[in-house]
Each structure stands twice: as structure tokens, then as C-alpha cells.
Write a protein that holds these residues in place. Structure first.
Motif, PDB file in Angstrom:
ATOM      1  N   LEU A 118      63.419  21.790 -10.815  1.00  0.00           N
ATOM      2  CA  LEU A 118      62.203  22.188 -10.108  1.00  0.00           C
ATOM      3  C   LEU A 118      61.625  21.010  -9.341  1.00  0.00           C
ATOM      4  CD1 LEU A 118      59.702  23.962  -9.450  1.00  0.00           C
ATOM      5  CD2 LEU A 118      58.738  23.171 -11.626  1.00  0.00           C
ATOM      6  N   PHE A 119      61.559  19.861  -9.981  1.00  0.00           N
ATOM      7  CA  PHE A 119      60.946  18.712  -9.326  1.00  0.00           C
ATOM      8  C   PHE A 119      61.770  18.264  -8.125  1.00  0.00           C
ATOM      9  CE2 PHE A 119      59.278  14.397  -8.853  1.00  0.00           C
ATOM     10  CZ  PHE A 119      57.924  14.666  -8.916  1.00  0.00           C
ATOM     11  N   ARG A 120      63.095  18.296  -8.231  1.00  0.00           N
ATOM     12  CA  ARG A 120      63.942  17.954  -7.080  1.00  0.00           C
ATOM     13  C   ARG A 120      63.742  18.971  -5.957  1.00  0.00           C
ATOM     14  NH1 ARG A 120      67.656  16.458 -11.240  1.00  0.00           N
ATOM     15  NH2 ARG A 120      68.694  18.504 -11.140  1.00  0.00           N
ATOM     16  N   HIS A 121      63.575  20.235  -6.330  1.00  0.00           N
ATOM     17  CA  HIS A 121      63.317  21.286  -5.351  1.00  0.00           C
ATOM     18  C   HIS A 121      62.006  21.013  -4.599  1.00  0.00           C
ATOM     19  CE1 HIS A 121      62.792  25.380  -3.768  1.00  0.00           C
ATOM     20  NE2 HIS A 121      61.570  25.354  -4.272  1.00  0.00           N
ATOM     21  N   LEU A 122      60.961  20.649  -5.328  1.00  0.00           N
ATOM     22  CA  LEU A 122      59.670  20.355  -4.707  1.00  0.00           C
ATOM     23  C   LEU A 122      59.750  19.093  -3.849  1.00  0.00           C
ATOM     24  CD1 LEU A 122      57.292  21.087  -7.732  1.00  0.00           C
ATOM     25  CD2 LEU A 122      57.746  22.549  -5.760  1.00  0.00           C
ATOM     26  N   GLU A 123      60.493  18.116  -4.335  1.00  0.00           N
ATOM     27  CA  GLU A 123      60.658  16.874  -3.568  1.00  0.00           C
ATOM     28  C   GLU A 123      61.340  17.158  -2.236  1.00  0.00           C
ATOM     29  OE1 GLU A 123      62.099  12.307  -4.439  1.00  0.00           O
ATOM     30  OE2 GLU A 123      63.084  13.947  -5.497  1.00  0.00           O
ATOM     31  N   LEU A 127      58.343  16.261   0.328  1.00  0.00           N
ATOM     32  CA  LEU A 127      58.391  14.801   0.265  1.00  0.00           C
ATOM     33  C   LEU A 127      57.511  14.129   1.309  1.00  0.00           C
ATOM     34  CD1 LEU A 127      59.550  12.213  -0.918  1.00  0.00           C
ATOM     35  CD2 LEU A 127      61.512  12.460   0.620  1.00  0.00           C
ATOM     36  N   HIS A 128      57.499  14.636   2.526  1.00  0.00           N
ATOM     37  CA  HIS A 128      56.745  13.997   3.609  1.00  0.00           C
ATOM     38  C   HIS A 128      55.380  14.656   3.847  1.00  0.00           C
ATOM     39  CE1 HIS A 128      60.269  11.639   4.461  1.00  0.00           C
ATOM     40  NE2 HIS A 128      61.004  12.724   4.611  1.00  0.00           N
ATOM     41  N   LYS A 129      54.987  15.536   2.937  1.00  0.00           N
ATOM     42  CA  LYS A 129      53.706  16.221   3.086  1.00  0.00           C
ATOM     43  C   LYS A 129      52.686  15.818   2.021  1.00  0.00           C
ATOM     44  CE  LYS A 129      55.945  20.325   5.053  1.00  0.00           C
ATOM     45  NZ  LYS A 129      56.174  21.790   4.894  1.00  0.00           N
ATOM     46  N   THR A 130      53.179  15.348   0.900  1.00  0.00           N
ATOM     47  CA  THR A 130      52.275  15.006  -0.200  1.00  0.00           C
ATOM     48  C   THR A 130      53.005  14.132  -1.201  1.00  0.00           C
ATOM     49  OG1 THR A 130      50.780  15.912  -1.884  1.00  0.00           O
ATOM     50  CG2 THR A 130      52.908  17.005  -1.624  1.00  0.00           C
ATOM     51  N   ASN A 131      52.249  13.569  -2.123  1.00  0.00           N
ATOM     52  CA  ASN A 131      52.822  12.935  -3.308  1.00  0.00           C
ATOM     53  C   ASN A 131      52.606  13.888  -4.480  1.00  0.00           C
ATOM     54  OD1 ASN A 131      53.567  10.497  -2.019  1.00  0.00           O
ATOM     55  ND2 ASN A 131      51.454   9.773  -2.187  1.00  0.00           N
ATOM     56  N   SER A 156      48.666  15.279  -4.230  1.00  0.00           N
ATOM     57  CA  SER A 156      47.729  14.398  -3.532  1.00  0.00           C
ATOM     58  C   SER A 156      47.142  15.029  -2.282  1.00  0.00           C
ATOM     59  CB  SER A 156      48.403  13.069  -3.177  1.00  0.00           C
ATOM     60  OG  SER A 156      49.454  13.284  -2.245  1.00  0.00           O
ATOM     61  N   ASN A 157      47.773  16.092  -1.784  1.00  0.00           N
ATOM     62  CA  ASN A 157      47.298  16.770  -0.575  1.00  0.00           C
ATOM     63  C   ASN A 157      46.810  18.174  -0.956  1.00  0.00           C
ATOM     64  OD1 ASN A 157      46.808  17.928   1.886  1.00  0.00           O
ATOM     65  ND2 ASN A 157      48.836  17.572   2.739  1.00  0.00           N
ATOM     66  N   PRO A 158      45.506  18.353  -1.174  1.00  0.00           N
ATOM     67  CA  PRO A 158      44.984  19.657  -1.599  1.00  0.00           C
ATOM     68  C   PRO A 158      45.303  20.785  -0.618  1.00  0.00           C
ATOM     69  CG  PRO A 158      43.306  17.952  -1.832  1.00  0.00           C
ATOM     70  CD  PRO A 158      44.433  17.348  -1.047  1.00  0.00           C
ATOM     71  N   ASP A 163      50.823  26.150  -1.346  1.00  0.00           N
ATOM     72  CA  ASP A 163      52.248  26.232  -1.014  1.00  0.00           C
ATOM     73  C   ASP A 163      53.111  25.715  -2.162  1.00  0.00           C
ATOM     74  OD1 ASP A 163      51.635  27.226   1.495  1.00  0.00           O
ATOM     75  OD2 ASP A 163      51.625  25.251   2.431  1.00  0.00           O
ATOM     76  N   VAL A 164      52.644  24.671  -2.814  1.00  0.00           N
ATOM     77  CA  VAL A 164      53.372  24.123  -3.961  1.00  0.00           C
ATOM     78  C   VAL A 164      53.446  25.166  -5.078  1.00  0.00           C
ATOM     79  CG1 VAL A 164      53.327  22.387  -5.787  1.00  0.00           C
ATOM     80  CG2 VAL A 164      52.818  21.719  -3.430  1.00  0.00           C
ATOM     81  N   LYS A 165      52.335  25.833  -5.337  1.00  0.00           N
ATOM     82  CA  LYS A 165      52.322  26.869  -6.380  1.00  0.00           C
ATOM     83  C   LYS A 165      53.282  28.005  -6.047  1.00  0.00           C
ATOM     84  CE  LYS A 165      47.529  26.162  -7.876  1.00  0.00           C
ATOM     85  NZ  LYS A 165      46.172  26.776  -7.958  1.00  0.00           N
ATOM     86  N   GLU A 166      53.279  28.428  -4.795  1.00  0.00           N
ATOM     87  CA  GLU A 166      54.176  29.518  -4.378  1.00  0.00           C
ATOM     88  C   GLU A 166      55.633  29.102  -4.525  1.00  0.00           C
ATOM     89  OE1 GLU A 166      53.612  32.701  -3.610  1.00  0.00           O
ATOM     90  OE2 GLU A 166      51.568  32.251  -4.263  1.00  0.00           O
ATOM     91  N   SER A 167      55.922  27.845  -4.219  1.00  0.00           N
ATOM     92  CA  SER A 167      57.284  27.343  -4.341  1.00  0.00           C
ATOM     93  C   SER A 167      57.734  27.342  -5.795  1.00  0.00           C
ATOM     94  CB  SER A 167      57.374  25.933  -3.754  1.00  0.00           C
ATOM     95  OG  SER A 167      58.708  25.490  -3.694  1.00  0.00           O
ATOM     96  N   ILE A 168      56.832  26.995  -6.698  1.00  0.00           N
ATOM     97  CA  ILE A 168      57.142  27.012  -8.136  1.00  0.00           C
ATOM     98  C   ILE A 168      57.442  28.442  -8.592  1.00  0.00           C
ATOM     99  CG2 ILE A 168      56.216  26.617 -10.459  1.00  0.00           C
ATOM    100  CD1 ILE A 168      54.541  24.328  -9.231  1.00  0.00           C
ATOM    101  N   LYS A 169      56.611  29.391  -8.159  1.00  0.00           N
ATOM    102  CA  LYS A 169      56.814  30.788  -8.545  1.00  0.00           C
ATOM    103  C   LYS A 169      58.133  31.326  -8.007  1.00  0.00           C
ATOM    104  CE  LYS A 169      51.868  31.864  -8.794  1.00  0.00           C
ATOM    105  NZ  LYS A 169      50.743  32.609  -8.172  1.00  0.00           N
ATOM    106  N   GLN A 170      58.484  30.958  -6.787  1.00  0.00           N
ATOM    107  CA  GLN A 170      59.746  31.411  -6.207  1.00  0.00           C
ATOM    108  C   GLN A 170      60.942  30.804  -6.927  1.00  0.00           C
ATOM    109  OE1 GLN A 170      59.602  30.579  -1.993  1.00  0.00           O
ATOM    110  NE2 GLN A 170      57.754  31.810  -1.688  1.00  0.00           N
ATOM    111  N   PHE A 171      60.803  29.547  -7.333  1.00  0.00           N
ATOM    112  CA  PHE A 171      61.896  28.868  -8.039  1.00  0.00           C
ATOM    113  C   PHE A 171      62.190  29.566  -9.363  1.00  0.00           C
ATOM    114  CE2 PHE A 171      63.732  25.627 -10.788  1.00  0.00           C
ATOM    115  CZ  PHE A 171      64.705  25.066  -9.966  1.00  0.00           C
ATOM    116  N   PHE A 172      61.139  30.034 -10.024  1.00  0.00           N
ATOM    117  CA  PHE A 172      61.292  30.734 -11.305  1.00  0.00           C
ATOM    118  C   PHE A 172      61.033  32.235 -11.133  1.00  0.00           C
ATOM    119  CE2 PHE A 172      60.070  26.403 -12.774  1.00  0.00           C
ATOM    120  CZ  PHE A 172      61.193  26.134 -13.554  1.00  0.00           C
ATOM    121  N   SER A 173      61.604  32.799 -10.091  1.00  0.00           N
ATOM    122  CA  SER A 173      61.314  34.196  -9.749  1.00  0.00           C
ATOM    123  C   SER A 173      61.748  35.191 -10.825  1.00  0.00           C
ATOM    124  CB  SER A 173      61.973  34.559  -8.418  1.00  0.00           C
ATOM    125  OG  SER A 173      63.375  34.372  -8.487  1.00  0.00           O
ATOM    126  N   TYR A 174      62.700  34.808 -11.675  1.00  0.00           N
ATOM    127  CA  TYR A 174      63.176  35.720 -12.723  1.00  0.00           C
ATOM    128  C   TYR A 174      62.468  35.484 -14.055  1.00  0.00           C
ATOM    129  CZ  TYR A 174      66.944  36.807  -9.473  1.00  0.00           C
ATOM    130  OH  TYR A 174      67.656  37.212  -8.374  1.00  0.00           O
TER     131      TYR A 174
END
Length: 207
Positions: A118-123, A127-131, A156-158, A163-174
């Protein structure tokens, strides 16, 4: 905060206009929480509990539980060494408290790998939008086989937190994903570490 028109609120709360008037006359501080928009009174749905004995009881129980959590939290702080890792986590900034409950019964090491993936997916995506910083731990279910994960995360970028939350939900869609705003007044960091930090089923990741 969500609101209802006065007429809708009276119907939902199963009360009357006169009862509502008397209530806000008695509690002007709560009246200040209502809104007047275009001559229409809007009432917070959170006030619904004041017109239901059952809702008042549930609210009282939740408050008692939170008090017990804070007591436990203070005990943890009192008994911690100054360099305790849990204190370092608690002092840091966090935005999300998350739980991943997997559809299948996964091993401890498999769950650990899923969080690293998950963390690699978010990175890759941000990567260039937030820490981002994430701390996670893996726990065994008490009433079924397999394991699940708890994690806390700081963005770090509110502006892109949604978008980060949506990406997490999509990663664990099942799987079942529960993401809550991080509450610094609840001992989430101590809760995650309650079983200790063993082997490699936990990590503190950032980019």
C-alpha cells in the motif's frame, strides 16, 4: 455539522414546535448552534439526542467510555520512559486512523506485506504532491482466524488528503476499510501498540 429544517427536525425528533421553543429558551447556548438562512431555521441533527431518552443514554455511555480511554491513556504516559517509541508516535502529527479487515484469513506476514505494498502504491501516485508518513501494526483476530491491520497516517498536503483516502479504499477494494479522522485525544497510538511490536509485522514508513 448536518442540519435539518425546523419542520423536518420536529418530525424526525417526534416532538412539537412548543417543546422545541421551550428547549432553546432554556438552553440559549444550544440555540446559538442553530442557523437562520433566508428566514428558515436550521437545526443541527446532533441536537436530536436531546429529545430521545435512548439517544441521551447512548451519548452518556460513549462519554463514559471516552473518559475511561483518557484515564488509560494518562496511565500509559505516566508509566512510559521518556524515550518510549509510543510517546514519539503520539507527539507526531497524524490525519487518519485506519483499520483493514481482510476478506480472507491472511497470515501475519502476508498482512505486513500488504501494508508495505500500500505504501509503495501511495508513493508511486503522490510522491511529488505530498509527504506521507504511516505507522502500522498487524494483529490477530480474537474470534476468527487470520489477521488485520491498524495504521495511522499523516499527509503534509491537506488538499489531497481526500485523494489519498480514495486511493487506499481502491487498493483494498475487496476488503473492509475503515478510515477515521485521527483524534489526538484518543490513545490510538497506544491502542495500535497494545500487543507490543514484534518481529517485522509493524513499521514506520515515510517519503
Amino acid at each position: 455539522m448536518k442540519y435539518l429544517l425546523k419542520k423536518e427536525f420536529i418530525k424526525e425528533a417526534d416532538t412539537s414546535k412548543s417543546t422545541l421553543y421551550k428547549f432553546y429558551k432554556k438552553y440559549p447556548n444550544l440555540m446559538d448552534e442553530t442557523k437562520l438562512v433566508r428566514n428558515r431555521r436550521l437545526i443541527p441533527t446532533a441536537h436530536m439526542k436531546y429529545f430521545s431518552t435512548e439517544a441521551m443514554l447512548e451519548d452518556s455511555i460513549r462519554k463514559e467510555e471516552k473518559i475511561e480511554e483518557l484515564k488509560s491513556f494518562l496511565d500509559h504516559i505516566r508509566n512510559c520512559e521518556p524515550d518510549d517509541f509510543r510517546l514519539s508516535l503520539w507527539r507526531a502529527d497524524w490525519d487518519i486512523f485506519g483499520t483493514i479487515s481482510y476478506k480472507y484469513e491472511l497470515s501475519r506476514s502476508h498482512c505486513e506485506r500488504k501494508l508495505r505494498e500500500l505504501f509503495r502504491h501511495l508513493e508511486h501516485h503522490f510522491l511529488h504532491k505530498t509527504n506521507l508518513r504511516m505507522f502500522f501494526n498487524t494483529e490477530q483476530y480474537e474470534l476468527r482466524g487470520g489477521h488485520h491491520n491498524h495504521f495511522i497516517m499523516h499527509c503534509s498536503n491537506p488538499a489531497i488528503l481526500k485523494d489519498v483516502k480514495e486511493s487506499i479504499k481502491q487498493f483494498f477494494s475487496y476488503d473492509r476499510v475503515d478510515l477515521q479522522p485521527y483524534d489526538k485525544y484518543r490513545p490510538a497510538t497506544f491502542y495500535i501498540c497494545k500487543d507490543g511490536l514484534n518481529d517485522e509485522d509493524w513499521d514506520d514508513l515515510e517519503f
